[in-house]
Design an enzyme around this catalytic site. Structure first.
Site, mmCIF file in Angstrom:
data_model
loop_
_atom_site.group_PDB
_atom_site.id
_atom_site.type_symbol
_atom_site.label_atom_id
_atom_site.label_comp_id
_atom_site.label_asym_id
_atom_site.label_seq_id
_atom_site.Cartn_x
_atom_site.Cartn_y
_atom_site.Cartn_z
ATOM 1 N N HIS A 112 41.970 41.218 45.022
ATOM 2 C CA HIS A 112 42.881 42.293 45.438
ATOM 3 C C HIS A 112 42.806 43.416 44.405
ATOM 4 C CE1 HIS A 112 46.282 44.090 47.432
ATOM 5 N NE2 HIS A 112 46.820 44.301 46.239
ATOM 6 N N GLU A 145 50.549 31.272 51.435
ATOM 7 C CA GLU A 145 51.014 31.869 52.693
ATOM 8 C C GLU A 145 51.552 33.298 52.536
ATOM 9 O OE1 GLU A 145 53.150 29.205 55.341
ATOM 10 O OE2 GLU A 145 51.908 27.552 54.591
HETATM 11 C C1 GRF Z 1 37.728 45.591 47.497
HETATM 12 O O1 GRF Z 1 38.344 46.654 46.827
HETATM 13 C C2 GRF Z 1 38.608 44.368 47.468
HETATM 14 O O2 GRF Z 1 39.370 44.265 46.311
HETATM 15 C C3 GRF Z 1 39.507 44.598 48.643
HETATM 16 O O3 GRF Z 1 38.690 45.194 49.621
HETATM 17 C C4 GRF Z 1 37.601 45.858 48.991
HETATM 18 C C5 GRF Z 1 36.353 45.263 49.574
HETATM 19 O O4 GRF Z 1 35.203 45.920 49.159
HETATM 20 N N1 GRF Z 1 40.150 43.357 49.044
HETATM 21 P P1 GRF Z 1 33.783 45.251 49.407
HETATM 22 O O5 GRF Z 1 33.643 45.021 50.911
HETATM 23 O O6 GRF Z 1 33.694 43.999 48.628
HETATM 24 O O7 GRF Z 1 32.806 46.298 48.946
#
Ligand code: GRF
Length: 195
Positions: A112, A145
Protein backbone atom coordinates in the site's frame (compact mmCIF):
# COMPACT_ATOMS: atom_id res chain seq x y z
CA UNK A 1 15.51 -26.25 0.09
CA UNK A 2 12.27 -25.91 -1.89
CA UNK A 3 11.03 -22.43 -2.60
CA UNK A 4 7.59 -21.21 -1.59
CA UNK A 5 5.15 -21.31 -4.50
CA UNK A 6 3.83 -17.78 -4.82
CA UNK A 7 1.12 -16.13 -6.92
CA UNK A 8 0.89 -12.42 -7.66
CA UNK A 9 -2.55 -10.80 -8.11
CA UNK A 10 -2.66 -7.65 -10.24
CA UNK A 11 -5.10 -5.29 -11.93
CA UNK A 12 -2.82 -3.08 -13.99
CA UNK A 13 0.71 -2.43 -15.21
CA UNK A 14 2.34 -4.70 -12.63
CA UNK A 15 5.57 -2.87 -11.84
CA UNK A 16 5.61 -4.36 -8.33
CA UNK A 17 4.89 -7.77 -9.84
CA UNK A 18 7.88 -7.24 -12.07
CA UNK A 19 10.08 -6.41 -9.07
CA UNK A 20 8.97 -9.64 -7.38
CA UNK A 21 9.61 -11.66 -10.54
CA UNK A 22 13.12 -10.19 -10.84
CA UNK A 23 13.94 -10.90 -7.19
CA UNK A 24 12.71 -14.48 -7.56
CA UNK A 25 15.01 -15.04 -10.54
CA UNK A 26 17.76 -15.50 -7.95
CA UNK A 27 17.66 -19.22 -7.10
CA UNK A 28 18.57 -18.34 -3.50
CA UNK A 29 15.40 -16.24 -3.10
CA UNK A 30 12.96 -18.16 -0.85
CA UNK A 31 9.87 -17.62 -3.04
CA UNK A 32 9.19 -18.71 -6.60
CA UNK A 33 6.60 -16.85 -8.69
CA UNK A 34 4.52 -19.61 -10.27
CA UNK A 35 1.37 -17.75 -11.30
CA UNK A 36 0.10 -14.24 -12.05
CA UNK A 37 -3.66 -13.65 -11.89
CA UNK A 38 -5.44 -10.49 -13.07
CA UNK A 39 -9.09 -9.53 -12.62
CA UNK A 40 -8.68 -7.29 -15.65
CA UNK A 41 -7.92 -9.15 -18.90
CA UNK A 42 -6.21 -5.99 -20.24
CA UNK A 43 -3.80 -5.68 -17.31
CA UNK A 44 -0.40 -4.83 -18.80
CA UNK A 45 1.33 -7.02 -16.24
CA UNK A 46 -0.10 -10.20 -17.79
CA UNK A 47 2.01 -9.85 -20.94
CA UNK A 48 5.10 -8.98 -18.90
CA UNK A 49 4.70 -12.10 -16.77
CA UNK A 50 4.04 -14.31 -19.79
CA UNK A 51 7.21 -12.92 -21.42
CA UNK A 52 9.11 -14.18 -18.37
CA UNK A 53 7.65 -17.64 -18.88
CA UNK A 54 5.30 -17.40 -15.90
CA UNK A 55 1.84 -18.91 -16.06
CA UNK A 56 -0.91 -16.29 -16.19
CA UNK A 57 -4.68 -16.30 -15.73
CA UNK A 58 -7.16 -13.54 -16.49
CA UNK A 59 -10.25 -14.02 -14.34
CA UNK A 60 -12.52 -11.16 -15.28
CA UNK A 61 -14.71 -9.96 -12.41
CA UNK A 62 -17.31 -8.34 -14.69
CA UNK A 63 -19.37 -11.44 -15.56
CA UNK A 64 -19.88 -11.99 -11.81
CA UNK A 65 -21.60 -8.62 -11.33
CA UNK A 66 -22.14 -8.01 -7.63
CA UNK A 67 -21.26 -11.59 -6.69
CA UNK A 68 -17.71 -10.89 -5.59
CA UNK A 69 -17.41 -14.13 -3.65
CA UNK A 70 -18.05 -16.31 -6.72
CA UNK A 71 -15.32 -14.42 -8.56
CA UNK A 72 -12.98 -15.04 -5.64
CA UNK A 73 -13.92 -18.72 -5.55
CA UNK A 74 -12.67 -18.99 -9.14
CA UNK A 75 -9.43 -17.24 -8.20
CA UNK A 76 -9.02 -19.47 -5.15
CA UNK A 77 -9.54 -22.61 -7.25
CA UNK A 78 -6.94 -21.39 -9.76
CA UNK A 79 -4.42 -20.70 -6.99
CA UNK A 80 -4.91 -24.17 -5.56
CA UNK A 81 -4.67 -25.76 -9.00
CA UNK A 82 -1.16 -24.28 -9.25
CA UNK A 83 -0.18 -25.46 -5.77
CA UNK A 84 0.20 -21.88 -4.54
CA UNK A 85 1.29 -21.44 -0.91
CA UNK A 86 1.61 -17.65 -0.67
CA UNK A 87 -0.20 -14.79 -2.42
CA UNK A 88 1.11 -11.27 -3.06
CA UNK A 89 -1.42 -8.58 -4.00
CA UNK A 90 0.40 -6.04 -6.17
CA UNK A 91 -1.89 -3.27 -7.36
CA UNK A 92 -4.90 -5.59 -7.12
CA UNK A 93 -7.69 -3.01 -7.10
CA UNK A 94 -10.58 -5.07 -5.69
CA UNK A 95 -11.69 -5.07 -2.09
CA UNK A 96 -11.69 -8.71 -0.97
CA UNK A 97 -14.58 -10.48 0.70
CA UNK A 98 -14.04 -12.41 3.95
CA UNK A 99 -14.06 -15.60 1.85
CA UNK A 100 -10.69 -15.01 0.15
CA UNK A 101 -9.16 -13.29 3.16
CA UNK A 102 -9.98 -16.25 5.42
CA UNK A 103 -8.93 -18.80 2.81
CA UNK A 104 -5.44 -17.24 2.73
CA UNK A 105 -5.11 -15.93 6.29
CA UNK A 106 -1.43 -15.49 7.13
CA UNK A 107 -0.55 -16.33 3.54
CA UNK A 108 -1.56 -13.17 1.69
CA UNK A 109 0.38 -9.89 1.51
CA UNK A 110 -0.47 -6.47 0.12
CA UNK A 111 1.55 -3.37 -0.72
CA UNK A 112 0.00 0.00 0.00
CA UNK A 113 1.43 3.40 -0.96
CA UNK A 114 1.33 5.09 2.45
CA UNK A 115 2.85 4.75 5.87
CA UNK A 116 -0.02 2.76 7.37
CA UNK A 117 -1.98 3.22 9.59
CA UNK A 118 -1.98 6.62 7.86
CA UNK A 119 -4.13 6.89 4.73
CA UNK A 120 -5.72 3.53 4.01
CA UNK A 121 -7.70 3.60 0.75
CA UNK A 122 -7.09 5.79 -2.28
CA UNK A 123 -5.34 9.10 -3.02
CA UNK A 124 -2.70 8.52 -0.38
CA UNK A 125 -0.14 10.98 -1.76
CA UNK A 126 -2.65 13.83 -2.10
CA UNK A 127 -3.70 13.21 1.48
CA UNK A 128 -0.11 13.20 2.79
CA UNK A 129 0.57 16.55 1.06
CA UNK A 130 -2.72 18.05 2.25
CA UNK A 131 -1.86 17.07 5.83
CA UNK A 132 1.53 18.80 5.61
CA UNK A 133 3.40 15.56 6.36
CA UNK A 134 7.20 15.58 6.26
CA UNK A 135 7.39 11.98 5.03
CA UNK A 136 5.49 9.60 2.82
CA UNK A 137 6.17 5.99 1.98
CA UNK A 138 4.82 2.50 1.55
CA UNK A 139 3.84 -0.49 3.65
CA UNK A 140 3.73 -4.24 3.09
CA UNK A 141 1.27 -5.98 5.38
CA UNK A 142 -0.58 -9.25 5.79
CA UNK A 143 -4.14 -9.04 4.50
CA UNK A 144 -6.97 -9.13 7.05
CA UNK A 145 -10.63 -8.32 6.72
CA UNK A 146 -10.21 -4.55 7.26
CA UNK A 147 -9.04 -2.73 4.12
CA UNK A 148 -5.32 -1.85 4.34
CA UNK A 149 -5.06 -3.15 7.89
CA UNK A 150 -3.27 -6.24 9.09
CA UNK A 151 0.13 -6.91 10.64
CA UNK A 152 2.90 -4.89 9.03
CA UNK A 153 5.87 -6.73 7.53
CA UNK A 154 7.85 -3.66 6.51
CA UNK A 155 7.77 0.02 5.65
CA UNK A 156 9.98 2.45 3.74
CA UNK A 157 9.78 6.24 3.78
CA UNK A 158 11.07 9.26 1.92
CA UNK A 159 10.93 13.02 2.62
CA UNK A 160 8.23 15.23 1.15
CA UNK A 161 9.77 18.49 -0.05
CA UNK A 162 7.95 21.80 -0.58
CA UNK A 163 6.31 21.96 -4.01
CA UNK A 164 6.03 18.17 -4.41
CA UNK A 165 2.96 17.08 -6.36
CA UNK A 166 1.11 13.78 -5.79
CA UNK A 167 2.72 12.50 -9.00
CA UNK A 168 6.20 13.36 -7.70
CA UNK A 169 5.48 11.37 -4.54
CA UNK A 170 3.94 8.47 -6.44
CA UNK A 171 7.11 8.14 -8.53
CA UNK A 172 9.44 8.41 -5.55
CA UNK A 173 7.40 5.98 -3.44
CA UNK A 174 7.11 3.47 -6.30
CA UNK A 175 10.92 3.19 -6.40
CA UNK A 176 10.79 2.36 -2.69
CA UNK A 177 7.98 -0.15 -3.26
CA UNK A 178 10.11 -2.05 -5.75
CA UNK A 179 12.77 -2.58 -3.09
CA UNK A 180 10.50 -3.10 -0.09
CA UNK A 181 8.16 -5.70 -1.57
CA UNK A 182 10.82 -8.25 -2.55
CA UNK A 183 12.36 -7.94 0.94
CA UNK A 184 9.00 -8.46 2.65
CA UNK A 185 7.94 -11.33 0.39
CA UNK A 186 11.23 -13.03 1.26
CA UNK A 187 10.43 -12.64 4.98
CA UNK A 188 6.91 -14.04 4.52
CA UNK A 189 8.21 -16.96 2.43
CA UNK A 190 10.75 -17.80 5.12
CA UNK A 191 7.94 -17.78 7.69
CA UNK A 192 5.91 -20.20 5.53
CA UNK A 193 8.86 -22.50 4.99
CA UNK A 194 9.76 -22.51 8.69
CA UNK A 195 13.19 -23.23 10.16
C1 GRF B 1 1.27 0.67 -6.29
O1 GRF B 1 1.47 2.01 -5.94
C2 GRF B 1 0.78 -0.12 -5.10
O2 GRF B 1 1.30 0.34 -3.90
C3 GRF B 1 -0.69 0.12 -5.15
O3 GRF B 1 -1.03 0.13 -6.51
C4 GRF B 1 0.12 0.50 -7.28
C5 GRF B 1 0.35 -0.61 -8.25
O4 GRF B 1 1.35 -0.32 -9.17
N1 GRF B 1 -1.39 -0.87 -4.35
P1 GRF B 1 1.96 -1.49 -10.06
O5 GRF B 1 0.80 -2.11 -10.85
O6 GRF B 1 2.64 -2.46 -9.19
O7 GRF B 1 2.90 -0.78 -10.99
Amino acid sequence: MSRVRTAVLISGRGSNMDALIRAAQDPAYPAEIVLVVANNPDAGGLAKAAAEGIETAAIDHRPFGKDRESHERMIDARLRQSGVELVALAGYMRVLTPFLVRAWAGRMLNIHPSLLPLYPGLHTHERAIASGDAFCGCTVHYVTEGVDEGPILGQASVAITPGDTPDDLALRVLTLEHRLYPDCLAKAAEAVRGP
